[in-house]
Design a protein around this motif. Structure first.
Motif, PDB file in Angstrom:
ATOM      1  N   ALA A 188       0.826  -1.206   0.000  1.00  0.00           N
ATOM      2  CA  ALA A 188       0.000   0.000   0.000  1.00  0.00           C
ATOM      3  C   ALA A 188       0.861   1.257   0.000  1.00  0.00           C
ATOM      4  N   ALA A 189       1.920   1.264   0.802  1.00  0.00           N
ATOM      5  CA  ALA A 189       2.816   2.422   0.838  1.00  0.00           C
ATOM      6  C   ALA A 189       3.448   2.648  -0.526  1.00  0.00           C
ATOM      7  N   ASN A 190       3.839   1.561  -1.172  1.00  0.00           N
ATOM      8  CA  ASN A 190       4.443   1.690  -2.495  1.00  0.00           C
ATOM      9  C   ASN A 190       3.449   2.221  -3.518  1.00  0.00           C
ATOM     10  N   GLU A 191       2.212   1.712  -3.501  1.00  0.00           N
ATOM     11  CA  GLU A 191       1.213   2.170  -4.472  1.00  0.00           C
ATOM     12  C   GLU A 191       0.991   3.673  -4.364  1.00  0.00           C
ATOM     13  N   VAL A 192       0.880   4.173  -3.144  1.00  0.00           N
ATOM     14  CA  VAL A 192       0.670   5.611  -2.959  1.00  0.00           C
ATOM     15  C   VAL A 192       1.917   6.384  -3.368  1.00  0.00           C
ATOM     16  N   ALA A 193       3.083   5.884  -2.986  1.00  0.00           N
ATOM     17  CA  ALA A 193       4.333   6.570  -3.313  1.00  0.00           C
ATOM     18  C   ALA A 193       4.555   6.637  -4.820  1.00  0.00           C
ATOM     19  N   VAL A 194       4.279   5.545  -5.529  1.00  0.00           N
ATOM     20  CA  VAL A 194       4.444   5.546  -6.984  1.00  0.00           C
ATOM     21  C   VAL A 194       3.477   6.531  -7.634  1.00  0.00           C
ATOM     22  N   ALA A 195       2.252   6.588  -7.132  1.00  0.00           N
ATOM     23  CA  ALA A 195       1.284   7.553  -7.665  1.00  0.00           C
ATOM     24  C   ALA A 195       1.785   8.984  -7.467  1.00  0.00           C
ATOM     25  N   LEU A 196       2.341   9.263  -6.307  1.00  0.00           N
ATOM     26  CA  LEU A 196       2.885  10.600  -6.038  1.00  0.00           C
ATOM     27  C   LEU A 196       4.080  10.895  -6.955  1.00  0.00           C
ATOM     28  N   PHE A 197       4.898   9.886  -7.208  1.00  0.00           N
ATOM     29  CA  PHE A 197       6.039  10.082  -8.103  1.00  0.00           C
ATOM     30  C   PHE A 197       5.573  10.349  -9.525  1.00  0.00           C
ATOM     31  N   LEU A 198       4.599   9.577 -10.001  1.00  0.00           N
ATOM     32  CA  LEU A 198       4.088   9.772 -11.358  1.00  0.00           C
ATOM     33  C   LEU A 198       3.434  11.141 -11.535  1.00  0.00           C
ATOM     34  N   GLU A 199       2.941  11.699 -10.426  1.00  0.00           N
ATOM     35  CA  GLU A 199       2.384  13.061 -10.447  1.00  0.00           C
ATOM     36  C   GLU A 199       3.462  14.113 -10.218  1.00  0.00           C
ATOM     37  N   GLU A 200       4.713  13.649 -10.111  1.00  0.00           N
ATOM     38  CA  GLU A 200       5.877  14.515  -9.899  1.00  0.00           C
ATOM     39  C   GLU A 200       5.792  15.323  -8.597  1.00  0.00           C
ATOM     40  N   ARG A 201       5.240  14.663  -7.572  1.00  0.00           N
ATOM     41  CA  ARG A 201       5.104  15.308  -6.265  1.00  0.00           C
ATOM     42  C   ARG A 201       6.161  14.827  -5.278  1.00  0.00           C
ATOM     43  N   ILE A 202       6.812  13.699  -5.576  1.00  0.00           N
ATOM     44  CA  ILE A 202       7.961  13.261  -4.799  1.00  0.00           C
ATOM     45  C   ILE A 202       9.046  12.793  -5.762  1.00  0.00           C
ATOM     46  N   HIS A 203      10.265  12.654  -5.273  1.00  0.00           N
ATOM     47  CA  HIS A 203      11.369  12.164  -6.080  1.00  0.00           C
ATOM     48  C   HIS A 203      11.362  10.640  -6.109  1.00  0.00           C
ATOM     49  N   PHE A 204      11.998  10.088  -7.118  1.00  0.00           N
ATOM     50  CA  PHE A 204      12.090   8.635  -7.250  1.00  0.00           C
ATOM     51  C   PHE A 204      12.728   8.004  -6.012  1.00  0.00           C
ATOM     52  N   THR A 205      13.757   8.625  -5.484  1.00  0.00           N
ATOM     53  CA  THR A 205      14.468   8.067  -4.324  1.00  0.00           C
ATOM     54  C   THR A 205      13.636   8.091  -3.050  1.00  0.00           C
ATOM     55  N   GLU A 206      12.530   8.824  -3.061  1.00  0.00           N
ATOM     56  CA  GLU A 206      11.674   8.882  -1.870  1.00  0.00           C
ATOM     57  C   GLU A 206      10.706   7.713  -1.794  1.00  0.00           C
ATOM     58  N   ILE A 207      10.552   6.960  -2.886  1.00  0.00           N
ATOM     59  CA  ILE A 207       9.627   5.820  -2.857  1.00  0.00           C
ATOM     60  C   ILE A 207      10.042   4.810  -1.787  1.00  0.00           C
ATOM     61  N   PRO A 208      11.294   4.320  -1.774  1.00  0.00           N
ATOM     62  CA  PRO A 208      11.666   3.396  -0.693  1.00  0.00           C
ATOM     63  C   PRO A 208      11.650   4.041   0.686  1.00  0.00           C
ATOM     64  N   GLN A 209      11.860   5.355   0.759  1.00  0.00           N
ATOM     65  CA  GLN A 209      11.785   6.043   2.049  1.00  0.00           C
ATOM     66  C   GLN A 209      10.356   6.003   2.596  1.00  0.00           C
ATOM     67  N   VAL A 210       9.385   6.183   1.713  1.00  0.00           N
ATOM     68  CA  VAL A 210       7.976   6.109   2.127  1.00  0.00           C
ATOM     69  C   VAL A 210       7.645   4.700   2.630  1.00  0.00           C
ATOM     70  N   ILE A 211       8.129   3.692   1.916  1.00  0.00           N
ATOM     71  CA  ILE A 211       7.879   2.306   2.322  1.00  0.00           C
ATOM     72  C   ILE A 211       8.509   2.029   3.688  1.00  0.00           C
ATOM     73  N   ASP A 212       9.753   2.450   3.860  1.00  0.00           N
ATOM     74  CA  ASP A 212      10.466   2.227   5.112  1.00  0.00           C
ATOM     75  C   ASP A 212       9.762   2.913   6.274  1.00  0.00           C
ATOM     76  N   GLU A 213       9.358   4.160   6.059  1.00  0.00           N
ATOM     77  CA  GLU A 213       8.657   4.908   7.102  1.00  0.00           C
ATOM     78  C   GLU A 213       7.352   4.224   7.486  1.00  0.00           C
ATOM     79  N   SER A 214       6.635   3.717   6.503  1.00  0.00           N
ATOM     80  CA  SER A 214       5.355   3.053   6.760  1.00  0.00           C
ATOM     81  C   SER A 214       5.554   1.754   7.530  1.00  0.00           C
ATOM     82  N   LEU A 215       6.558   0.976   7.152  1.00  0.00           N
ATOM     83  CA  LEU A 215       6.829  -0.272   7.871  1.00  0.00           C
ATOM     84  C   LEU A 215       7.253  -0.003   9.308  1.00  0.00           C
ATOM     85  N   SER A 216       7.901   1.129   9.530  1.00  0.00           N
ATOM     86  CA  SER A 216       8.377   1.475  10.875  1.00  0.00           C
ATOM     87  C   SER A 216       7.274   2.021  11.765  1.00  0.00           C
ATOM     88  N   LYS A 217       6.357   2.794  11.170  1.00  0.00           N
ATOM     89  CA  LYS A 217       5.390   3.548  11.974  1.00  0.00           C
ATOM     90  C   LYS A 217       3.991   2.931  12.032  1.00  0.00           C
TER      91      LYS A 217
END
Length: 385
Positions: free
Chosen positions: A323-352
């Motif tokens: 789920a974290a990846n799906e949202v992060a990829v959507a944000l990246f495709l909308e150019e709202r986050i950087h590509f390198t932030e996708i794994p950061q979003v996943i990591d943050e979600s798994l942690s929190k």
């Protein structure tokens, strides 16, 4: 003649399935399919195949098509997906919808005792324990369509389980497999969507660029084949000729190889347990020239380690990852986050986000919603940047 239902017929797997159906008109009949909003394609396929039912998942399309089109009934939304997979004339359901939306109709199809040709990896990643329990309860066949899992499926049928030390999924390495690491922070959406081997939809192509797709496939392989995560390995193979390998206890390896075309695994999954009866595509081994294999770099593909982490944690951790990846990829495709932030979003979600161990679909769906809300709320607050 066997009745086929294709969920997500407008995508790359769906279109490859249509190609296979055209090649075997005396074996298969397209009885039902779904698209999201590609009305032109829906009309063209209705005219060509005259299916009994078509589902449009975009409710806004009702005003364009209405509820009937010649001899084909048109249905809409999630209820429509349940209706087309339950059609009595359908024997095999190809689940090619991208994302966790594919879980509900897959479950409906299992309960209706259809053979499942599964290409929607998120269904097993997010709901693996539940799906496996239902498959066993209803006694249905589930054959993987992804080229890597289908390759392993065929290899594993030829070797005794207790003689296998490890199974290996191959990966092309994606759009950035040779990009210098210091250039990752500058990559664009357009660059990420230029896959070197396969023609796929945007979400899957971005997943491939970060090897997230392979992480999802590792989790899927665990649920499909029952191997521990220590027995599931990943190797970069740029040519995409070898799709899966098994290593026996004596150290020998067997691989499944074919030209990178989805007609091979799709045809296998439709005909299974019978053999595909004719030549699909001829490519002599000398045309492969050279085959290369290398270990994935941890710094280049940080999401791969996160997938193993989620898989080993069990419960809803894989659902959190997905789920974290799906949202992060959507944000990246909308150019709202950087590509390198996708794994950061996943990591943050798994942690929190707290992991849990539900015993029904509602529990998994609730965790899926919780993660999506968590990511979006933190993005709005600027926490994810």
């Amino acid at each position: 003649m066997e009745g086929i239902c294709v969920l997500g017929i407008s995508g790359s797997v769906g279109q490859s399935t249509v190609k296979v159906l055209r090649s075997f008109p005396n074996f298969f009949s397209l009885k039902a399919f779904s698209v999201h909003s590609n009305i032109k394609l829906a009309k063209d396929l209705i005219q060509e195949f005259s299916p009994l039912l078509v589902c449009i998942t975009d409710e806004g399309a009702r005003q364009i098509l209405g509820d009937a089109f010649l001899s084909t009934k048109i249905v809409y939304g999630e209820e429509g997906l349940d209706e087309i997979v339950s059609l009595s004339e359908v024997r095999t359901v190809v689940t090619a919808i991208v994302g966790s939306i594919g879980a509900r109709p897959t479950i409906t199809a299992i309960k209706a005792k259809k053979k499942i040709a599964i290409a929607n990896k998120e269904t097993l990643v997010t709901f693996g324990p539940l799906i496996n329990a239902l498959v066993e309860e209803h006694g249905v066949s589930m054959v993987p369509v992804d080229s890597e899992h289908n390759a392993l499926f065929q290899l594993l049928e030829k070797e005794e389980r207790n003689n296998i030390r490890a199974i290996t999924l191959t990966a092309s390495g994606g759009s950035f497999r040779d990009l210098p690491l210091d250039e990752f922070k500058h990559v664009t959406v357009q660059q990420a969507l230029k896959h070197p081997t396969w023609s796929m939809g945007p979400k899957i192509t971005v997943d491939s660029a970060g090897l997230v797709n392979k992480g999802l496939e590792v989790i899927e392989a665990h649920f499909l084949f029952g191997f521990s995560y220590d027995q599931i390995e990943v190797v970069i193979h740029p040519e995409s000729i070898a799709h899966g390998l098994i290593e026996t206890k004596d150290g020998a390896c067997f691989l499944y190889a074919s030209h990178p075309d989805m007609i091979f695994p799709i045809a296998h999954s439709l005909f299974y347990p019978s053999k595909t009866p004719k030549l699909l595509l001829e490519r002599k081994p000398f045309s492969w020239k050279e085959l290369h294999f290398r270990e994935p770099e941890a710094k280049r593909y940080p999401a791969l380690a996160l997938a193993y982490q989620a898989g080993r944690a069990g419960g809803t951790a894989p659902a959190i990852f997905n789920a974290a990846n799906e949202v992060a990829v959507a944000l990246f495709l909308e150019e709202r986050i950087h590509f390198t932030e996708i794994p950061q979003v996943i990591d943050e979600s798994l942690s929190k986000v707290e992991n849990s161990f539900p015993n029904d679909l509602a529990g998994y769906l609730e965790k899926d919603r919780e993660v999506r809300n968590f990511v979006l709320e933190n993005f709005k607050k600027g926490v994810m940047r």
